[in-house]
Motif scaffolding. Structure first.
Motif, PDB file in Angstrom:
ATOM      1  N   PHE A 130      21.399   3.533  -2.096  1.00 49.07           N
ATOM      2  CA  PHE A 130      20.622   4.484  -1.312  1.00 49.07           C
ATOM      3  C   PHE A 130      19.753   5.358  -2.218  1.00 49.07           C
ATOM      4  N   ASP A 131      20.282   5.735  -3.380  1.00 47.23           N
ATOM      5  CA  ASP A 131      19.496   6.502  -4.350  1.00 47.23           C
ATOM      6  C   ASP A 131      18.241   5.725  -4.757  1.00 47.23           C
ATOM      7  N   TYR A 132      18.429   4.431  -4.981  1.00 50.91           N
ATOM      8  CA  TYR A 132      17.303   3.626  -5.448  1.00 50.91           C
ATOM      9  C   TYR A 132      16.192   3.552  -4.403  1.00 50.91           C
ATOM     10  N   CYS A 133      16.545   3.641  -3.117  1.00 51.30           N
ATOM     11  CA  CYS A 133      15.515   3.642  -2.077  1.00 51.30           C
ATOM     12  C   CYS A 133      14.557   4.810  -2.277  1.00 51.30           C
ATOM     13  N   ILE A 134      15.088   5.979  -2.663  1.00 51.79           N
ATOM     14  CA  ILE A 134      14.238   7.140  -2.921  1.00 51.79           C
ATOM     15  C   ILE A 134      13.387   6.905  -4.169  1.00 51.79           C
ATOM     16  N   VAL A 135      14.015   6.382  -5.208  1.00 52.22           N
ATOM     17  CA  VAL A 135      13.280   6.112  -6.449  1.00 52.22           C
ATOM     18  C   VAL A 135      12.155   5.116  -6.200  1.00 52.22           C
ATOM     19  N   ASP A 136      12.455   4.058  -5.463  1.00 57.92           N
ATOM     20  CA  ASP A 136      11.500   2.977  -5.265  1.00 57.92           C
ATOM     21  C   ASP A 136      10.304   3.413  -4.421  1.00 57.92           C
ATOM     22  N   ARG A 137      10.549   4.305  -3.444  1.00 59.25           N
ATOM     23  CA  ARG A 137       9.470   4.700  -2.534  1.00 59.25           C
ATOM     24  C   ARG A 137       8.696   5.917  -3.023  1.00 59.25           C
ATOM     25  N   ILE A 138       9.369   6.847  -3.682  1.00 59.56           N
ATOM     26  CA  ILE A 138       8.711   8.098  -4.066  1.00 59.56           C
ATOM     27  C   ILE A 138       8.325   8.126  -5.536  1.00 59.56           C
ATOM     28  N   VAL A 139       9.249   7.710  -6.407  1.00 62.89           N
ATOM     29  CA  VAL A 139       9.018   7.845  -7.847  1.00 62.89           C
ATOM     30  C   VAL A 139       8.204   6.685  -8.418  1.00 62.89           C
ATOM     31  N   ALA A 140       8.640   5.460  -8.173  1.00 61.94           N
ATOM     32  CA  ALA A 140       8.022   4.294  -8.811  1.00 61.94           C
ATOM     33  C   ALA A 140       6.512   4.193  -8.576  1.00 61.94           C
ATOM     34  N   PRO A 141       5.996   4.430  -7.343  1.00 63.84           N
ATOM     35  CA  PRO A 141       4.531   4.355  -7.166  1.00 63.84           C
ATOM     36  C   PRO A 141       3.766   5.359  -8.013  1.00 63.84           C
ATOM     37  N   ARG A 142       4.397   6.505  -8.300  1.00 64.40           N
ATOM     38  CA  ARG A 142       3.738   7.517  -9.124  1.00 64.40           C
ATOM     39  C   ARG A 142       3.831   7.192 -10.611  1.00 64.40           C
ATOM     40  N   LEU A 143       4.583   6.127 -10.924  1.00 59.82           N
ATOM     41  CA  LEU A 143       4.691   5.663 -12.316  1.00 59.82           C
ATOM     42  C   LEU A 143       3.990   4.322 -12.502  1.00 59.82           C
ATOM     43  N   GLY A 144       3.183   3.949 -11.525  1.00 60.18           N
ATOM     44  CA  GLY A 144       2.363   2.750 -11.691  1.00 60.18           C
ATOM     45  C   GLY A 144       2.795   1.532 -10.912  1.00 60.18           C
ATOM     46  N   LYS A 145       3.932   1.587 -10.206  1.00 64.50           N
ATOM     47  CA  LYS A 145       4.346   0.412  -9.438  1.00 64.50           C
ATOM     48  C   LYS A 145       3.317   0.130  -8.347  1.00 64.50           C
ATOM     49  N   GLY A 146       2.965  -1.148  -8.203  1.00 70.47           N
ATOM     50  CA  GLY A 146       1.933  -1.533  -7.250  1.00 70.47           C
ATOM     51  C   GLY A 146       0.531  -1.419  -7.808  1.00 70.47           C
TER      52      GLY A 146
END
Length: 446
Positions: A238-254
């Protein structure tokens, strides 16, 4: 109900319960007078009842040679955050217990198998117990998940690895008991009448369910396990869902990078490391950091990728996941929470609504619900026959999880606790049962 005070008894404990968890490990002692208490640790003036399931290895030069040092628990995190020497930090390694593909990892020149990691961790735990924990004692009960984490968990392999590690510390034929059964024993001390109880134990890596029948016979509490089931989905997912949707895009994912006259997607495998904060440190040595630095030269949005690189280089993973945890906890009581992470020149801010979070975790919640049904089916018990539902573990406070049980069983049948010592208490109490062998797990959960 066990005495939850933490003063040491005058006599040696009759039994020891060990809850080796994905995130934290708890040890409890049970005494002849029915008391149960947790082993505590003094860390920087703070009394802790849990020992973080973590290891930190680092090099220390003595004379002309390098010596590998190791620390465990909160002391491992201290060493990691200090970061003054070449090191390797490992956390949540329980998730590899049942993995046949995990054969070994190399740590500062030496190979370590799972049983090596567990034995090393146990040695640090014993060291910081300051003589209060003797694993050579004859009455030790160790918890284990109903279903180990992983895509294709090998139950027999995991138990073989557990036994090997504990034997190295001198454990004499310990009993292994399902973790939710331990929680059930803790809770059963509160029962006023014969009851069929469902225990739902939500850890960091697994969600486990046990159906138990408790009865008073000649003044003694008797229990019969009816059925068990588990799944490798819990709080960390569940923690990773937050990381994947909020944090990762701001670090270049996608995002994209330019290669000659084409724009190509930045490979997602770099962001898979965000699933566990301590995995970010490994990117320094496995080639991923060099790969990101090469991509930075041609990235369409270099600022985002630069933030990712800075988080890796300056070991900000722990702080990042602390922010994630705070957000998830806030969503348990609020409809909207603010995510806020700041480190160095990096600031990641955002609002998260509970409805969005619940939509992200819905596939995991559905699998947890199916596993709950599996436990009831194995017990040959209808939901209407459950007298009490005992929820334990932090994830049980996630509203979507709570709602699942309210809809199935009704609010009046639910009992919750955030006391993460409950499993260890129950395991220690099981050790006092003259028929404790009947609770021991001898095969797989299937």
């Amino acid at each position: 109900m066990p005495d939850t005070s933490h003063t040491r008894g005058q006599n040696a404990p009759l039994s020891i319960g060990i809850d080796f968890g994905t995130s934290n490990t708890v040890v409890a002692f049970a005494y002849a007078d029915g008391r149960a208490e947790a082993l505590t640790f003094d860390h920087n003036g703070q009394t802790l009842q849990g020992f973080v399931t973590a290891l930190c290895f680092w090099d220390e030069r003595k004379g002309g040679s390098l010596t590998t040092r190791v620390e465990g628990g909160p002391w491992a995190i201290d060493q990691f955050l200090d970061g003054s020497a070449a090191l390797r930090f490992i956390q949540s390694f329980k998730t590899f217990a049942a993995s046949a593909t995990f054969q070994e990892t190399r740590i500062l020149r030496e190979p370590y198998r799972f049983e090596d990691l567990l034995a090393t961790f146990l040695r640090t735990l014993v060291k910081h117990a300051d003589g209060r924990l003797d694993l050579t004692a004859s009455n030790i009960v160790i918890g284990r998940p109903v279903t180990f984490a992983g895509r294709r968990p090998d139950d027999a392999l995991a138990m073989q690895r557990y036994r090997t590690a504990f034997e190295r510390l001198g454990a004499k034929d310990p009993a292994y008991v399902y973790e939710p059964v331990g929680a059930a024993f803790f809770y059963a001390r509160q029962l006023k009448r014969d009851s069929t109880v469902l225990v739902a134990d939500f850890g960091g890596g697994t969600s486990d369910f046990s159906v138990m029948r408790f009865e008073q016979v000649a003044g003694q509490l008797r229990a019969e396990p009816l059925g068990h089931a588990g799944i490798g989905i819990a709080g960390d997912a569940f923690d990773y869902c937050i990381v994947d949707r909020i944090v990762a895009p701001r670090l270049g994912k996608g995002g994209h990078f330019r290669s000659f006259d084409k724009e190509l997607s930045i490979p997602n495998h770099y962001y898979a490391n965000l699933a566990r904060w301590h995995q970010l440190a490994l990117m320094k040595t496995n080639g991923d950091l060099n790969g990101l630095q090469d991509l930075l030269k041609s990235a369409v949005e270099p600022d985002k990728l630069r933030k990712f690189i800075e988080i890796i280089e300056f070991d900000m993973g722990f702080s990042l996941y602390s922010a994630v945890s705070r957000t998830k906890i806030a969503l348990s009581s609020e409809e909207e929470a603010r995510f806020s992470f700041k480190g160095g020149d990096i600031a990641i801010e955002g609002k998260l609504r509970r409805e969005s979070f619940e939509r992200w975790i819905a596939p995991g919640v559905a699998k947890i619900a199916a596993t709950l049904d599996e436990a009831l089916n194995r017990a040959h018990v209808e939901g209407t026959a459950i007298d009490r539902v005992f929820l334990t573990g932090g994830t049980s406070f996630v509203p979507a999880i709570r709602r699942l049980f309210v809809e199935r069983f009704g609010e009046e049948r639910l009992v919750s606790t955030d006391q993460f010592e409950s499993i260890a208490y129950g395991l220690a109490l099981i050790g006092q049962d003259v028929q404790k062998e009947r609770w021991a797990v001898t095969g797989s959960a299937a």
